[in-house]
Design a protein around this motif. Structure first.
Motif, short mmCIF file in Angstrom:
data_model
loop_
_atom_site.label_atom_id
_atom_site.label_comp_id
_atom_site.label_asym_id
_atom_site.label_seq_id
_atom_site.Cartn_x
_atom_site.Cartn_y
_atom_site.Cartn_z
N LYS A 1 0.76 -1.22 -0.10
CA LYS A 1 0.07 0.31 0.02
C LYS A 1 1.11 1.04 0.04
CE LYS A 1 -4.07 2.64 2.65
NZ LYS A 1 -4.63 2.29 3.90
N GLN A 2 2.05 1.04 0.59
CA GLN A 2 2.97 2.34 0.90
C GLN A 2 3.24 3.18 -0.65
OE1 GLN A 2 5.09 1.53 4.54
NE2 GLN A 2 4.27 3.06 5.34
N ILE A 3 4.11 1.30 -0.93
CA ILE A 3 4.55 1.79 -2.43
C ILE A 3 3.84 2.05 -3.25
CG2 ILE A 3 4.34 -0.60 -3.54
CD1 ILE A 3 8.18 1.96 -3.08
N LYS A 4 2.20 1.84 -3.65
CA LYS A 4 1.79 2.14 -4.15
C LYS A 4 0.61 3.81 -4.93
CE LYS A 4 -1.08 -2.17 -5.12
NZ LYS A 4 -1.94 -2.80 -5.45
N HIS A 5 1.40 4.20 -3.02
CA HIS A 5 0.69 5.33 -3.00
C HIS A 5 1.93 6.30 -3.04
CE1 HIS A 5 -3.13 5.66 -0.79
NE2 HIS A 5 -2.84 4.74 -0.36
N ALA A 6 3.53 5.78 -2.91
CA ALA A 6 4.67 6.75 -3.78
C ALA A 6 4.64 6.34 -4.83
CB ALA A 6 5.74 6.18 -3.03
N ALA A 7 4.41 6.10 -5.44
CA ALA A 7 4.25 6.01 -6.90
C ALA A 7 3.07 6.93 -7.43
CB ALA A 7 4.29 4.25 -7.62
N ILE A 8 2.09 7.07 -6.76
CA ILE A 8 1.13 7.87 -7.33
C ILE A 8 1.88 8.96 -7.12
CG2 ILE A 8 -1.15 8.61 -6.77
CD1 ILE A 8 -2.09 5.34 -6.45
N ASP A 9 2.68 9.52 -5.99
CA ASP A 9 2.88 10.47 -5.66
C ASP A 9 4.09 11.51 -6.59
OD1 ASP A 9 0.76 10.87 -3.38
OD2 ASP A 9 2.78 10.29 -1.85
N GLU A 10 4.74 9.79 -6.83
CA GLU A 10 5.71 10.71 -7.77
C GLU A 10 5.52 10.78 -9.63
OE1 GLU A 10 9.18 7.89 -7.72
OE2 GLU A 10 9.37 8.61 -5.46
N GLY A 11 3.72 10.61 -9.49
CA GLY A 11 3.46 10.55 -11.06
C GLY A 11 4.03 9.06 -11.59
N THR A 12 4.88 7.81 -11.80
CA THR A 12 4.83 7.52 -11.90
C THR A 12 4.56 6.26 -11.97
OG1 THR A 12 7.08 6.04 -12.87
CG2 THR A 12 6.36 6.52 -10.22
N SER A 13 4.53 4.43 -12.72
CA SER A 13 4.25 3.26 -12.26
C SER A 13 4.47 2.83 -11.49
CB SER A 13 3.85 2.92 -13.57
OG SER A 13 5.65 2.24 -13.60
N LEU A 14 3.73 1.81 -10.86
CA LEU A 14 4.19 0.98 -9.11
C LEU A 14 5.67 0.43 -9.99
CD1 LEU A 14 4.39 -0.57 -6.18
CD2 LEU A 14 2.41 -1.74 -7.93
N SER A 15 5.82 -0.35 -11.30
CA SER A 15 6.93 -1.48 -11.97
C SER A 15 7.79 -0.25 -12.22
CB SER A 15 6.74 -1.64 -13.36
OG SER A 15 5.27 -2.27 -13.45
N ALA A 16 7.61 1.22 -12.78
CA ALA A 16 8.72 1.65 -13.09
C ALA A 16 9.87 2.06 -11.01
CB ALA A 16 8.28 3.41 -13.22
N LEU A 17 8.42 2.86 -10.19
CA LEU A 17 9.43 2.95 -9.18
C LEU A 17 9.80 1.65 -8.41
CD1 LEU A 17 9.57 4.65 -6.82
CD2 LEU A 17 7.09 4.08 -6.35
N VAL A 18 9.27 0.82 -8.76
CA VAL A 18 10.20 -0.71 -7.98
C VAL A 18 11.50 -0.87 -8.64
CG1 VAL A 18 10.25 -3.19 -7.31
CG2 VAL A 18 8.31 -1.71 -6.65
#
Length: 51
Positions: A21-38
């Motif tokens: 949940k935290q990493i999904k929210h971080a991706a949204i906050d950064e305006g990127t996809s979950l895959s790109a952030l991970v």
């Protein structure tokens, strides 16, 4: 079949629900996809470990 060096493959892992949940929210906050952030986090970790 030979894969290209940068071909994307699916990679499944089991993580605590709270962390997901935290990493999904971080991706949204950064305006990127979950895959790109991970991918970025994992790449940074590997590059730091190589030093």
């Amino acid at each position: 079949m030979i894969e290209a060096k940068d071909a994307k493959v699916q990679f499944n892992v089991y993580l605590p629900a709270t962390l997901v949940k935290q990493i999904k929210h971080a991706a949204i906050d950064e305006g990127t996809s979950l895959s790109a952030l991970v991918e970025r986090i994992m790449t940074d970790y590997i590059e730091e470990d190589d030093r």
